[in-house]
Motif scaffolding. Structure first.
Motif, PDB file in Angstrom:
ATOM      1  N   GLU A 102      21.805   7.566  40.879  1.00 55.64           N
ATOM      2  CA  GLU A 102      22.542   7.167  42.082  1.00 55.64           C
ATOM      3  C   GLU A 102      22.137   5.790  42.598  1.00 55.64           C
ATOM      4  O   GLU A 102      22.931   5.103  43.241  1.00 55.64           O
ATOM      5  CB  GLU A 102      22.331   8.202  43.190  1.00 55.64           C
ATOM      6  N   PHE A 103      20.892   5.390  42.312  1.00 58.51           N
ATOM      7  CA  PHE A 103      20.385   4.135  42.857  1.00 58.51           C
ATOM      8  C   PHE A 103      19.778   3.292  41.732  1.00 58.51           C
ATOM      9  O   PHE A 103      18.576   3.013  41.728  1.00 58.51           O
ATOM     10  CB  PHE A 103      19.352   4.418  43.948  1.00 58.51           C
ATOM     11  N   PRO A 104      20.589   2.883  40.772  1.00 58.94           N
ATOM     12  CA  PRO A 104      20.061   2.153  39.607  1.00 58.94           C
ATOM     13  C   PRO A 104      19.381   0.852  40.023  1.00 58.94           C
ATOM     14  O   PRO A 104      19.871   0.116  40.874  1.00 58.94           O
ATOM     15  CB  PRO A 104      21.312   1.883  38.773  1.00 58.94           C
ATOM     16  N   GLY A 105      18.205   0.626  39.431  1.00 60.08           N
ATOM     17  CA  GLY A 105      17.478  -0.611  39.677  1.00 60.08           C
ATOM     18  C   GLY A 105      16.656  -0.639  40.936  1.00 60.08           C
ATOM     19  O   GLY A 105      15.946  -1.617  41.192  1.00 60.08           O
ATOM     20  N   GLN A 106      16.719   0.407  41.772  1.00 61.30           N
ATOM     21  CA  GLN A 106      15.988   0.405  43.049  1.00 61.30           C
ATOM     22  C   GLN A 106      14.646   1.133  42.982  1.00 61.30           C
ATOM     23  O   GLN A 106      13.798   0.936  43.836  1.00 61.30           O
ATOM     24  CB  GLN A 106      16.820   1.076  44.158  1.00 61.30           C
ATOM     25  N   LEU A 107      14.438   1.963  41.966  1.00 62.23           N
ATOM     26  CA  LEU A 107      13.283   2.858  41.935  1.00 62.23           C
ATOM     27  C   LEU A 107      12.309   2.461  40.826  1.00 62.23           C
ATOM     28  O   LEU A 107      12.707   2.264  39.679  1.00 62.23           O
ATOM     29  CB  LEU A 107      13.749   4.297  41.713  1.00 62.23           C
ATOM     30  N   THR A 108      11.020   2.336  41.188  1.00 62.40           N
ATOM     31  CA  THR A 108       9.953   2.079  40.224  1.00 62.40           C
ATOM     32  C   THR A 108       8.864   3.123  40.396  1.00 62.40           C
ATOM     33  O   THR A 108       8.507   3.475  41.523  1.00 62.40           O
ATOM     34  CB  THR A 108       9.334   0.686  40.425  1.00 62.40           C
TER      35      THR A 108
END
Length: 318
Positions: A142-148
């Motif tokens: 749902e939130f590609p690229g936002q989570l590490t």
């Protein structure tokens, strides 16, 4: 609960007492909050393992910092949203964050507001539970690229890591990292510098491991492979004066408390904001219950401020 008084060992007797002056009577260095780059949440000190020299003494029994709730996180996110500029990143640390049953919902609350989210984890069994993995998969989709996810891997080799975290922990952590890799998560690693190796040797060892296992992690990038110094309270540490900035050619802007704060919930208390992720128990570094109250300058009145954040092994003696 852990005693919240500032500890003093013989090596630093008489130091780090007065927030205004050092033991020699020199003006103590202070750091102003220039901007809120990262707002951290300590999700609780409970952890599935007990590590040697854990700076926060996390363990399966330490609940000195109790679980934050999604509602409590949301209240601070409301404050963060009103800042100008607002934080770039929301970080979650512990303990082991995935011990907190609301971890997925807390991450979602931050992601829905458009923040980048960083979760510190050992990637072991708490993260590997089916419900947690399902939640992580949903967030990443749902939130590609936002989570590490930054995984604690003390050393690139099994034996040193297991010496710190317990027999078999290395294999379980790599199992978790493999799952994250196979499912397209953005990964980083946090390691330790206590080994008899140069930083170049440590990074080369991680580069070989990352290549072997196809982890898309840059071993040379200090933000993707973070190598933390040990924080030995028994070692003598010089105090930081206002003159140190010029002597060391460093800026207060480089110190963590210039851009970061952390929300904690001590057992039996309401959440409050502390100056530093390394000092969650110290009463002198508790800045109040709101982000507004926590916006003041921080006196570098603890050995960790000197050894970890400013000196890095250097000296600011004239």
């Amino acid at each position: 609960m852990k005693d919240q008084s500032l500890p003093h060992f013989a090596a630093n007797e008489g130091k780090f007492v007065d927030p205004e002056f050092t033991a020699n009577g020199e003006a103590r260095a202070k750091v102003a909050l220039e901007r809120m780059e990262t707002l951290w949440f300590n999700t609780g000190t409970l952890c599935n393992i007990t590590c040697v020299n854990c700076y926060i003494e996390s363990s399966p029994t330490n609940d000195a910092l109790t679980y934050l709730t999604t509602e409590e996180v949301a209240r601070y996110l409301d404050e963060a949203d009103a800042l100008e500029p607002r934080p770039r990143e929301i970080g979650f640390t512990g303990g082991e964050p995935f011990m907190n049953p609301e971890m997925i919902n807390m991450a979602r609350a931050a992601l829905e507001r458009g923040y980048e989210v960083l979760i510190l984890t050992n990637a072991m069994r708490p993260m590997q539970r089916p419900l947690v993995q399902a939640g992580l998969l949903a967030l990443n989709a749902e939130f590609p690229g936002q989570l590490t996810l930054r995984v604690s891997l003390d050393h690139f080799a099994q034996e040193p890591h297991d010496d710190m975290r317990g027999a078999g922990s290395y294999a379980v952590t790599l199992e978790g990292m493999d799952w994250l890799r196979d499912n397209g998560f953005r990964l980083a690693v946090a390691a330790r510098s206590l080994w008899h190796e140069t930083e170049a040797e440590t990074r080369a060892g991680f580069a070989a491991l990352f290549s072997e296992r196809d982890y898309k992690i840059d071993a040379q990038h200090p933000g993707m492979t973070v190598i933390f110094p040990e924080m030995d309270m028994r070692a003598e540490v010089p105090e930081i004066t206002t003159a140190c900035w010029g002597i060391l050619n460093k800026s207060p802007s480089d110190v963590m408390c210039a851009t970061q704060r952390m929300v904690v919930k001590r057992k039996g208390q309401s959440p409050s904001v502390v100056a530093c992720t390394l000092l969650p128990y110290e009463a002198d570094f508790d800045l109040g219950s709101t982000l507004a109250e926590a916006s003041g300058a921080v006196a570098l009145n603890h050995p960790h401020c000197a050894k970890f954040c400013v000196l890095g092994g250097a000296s600011c003696s004239a």
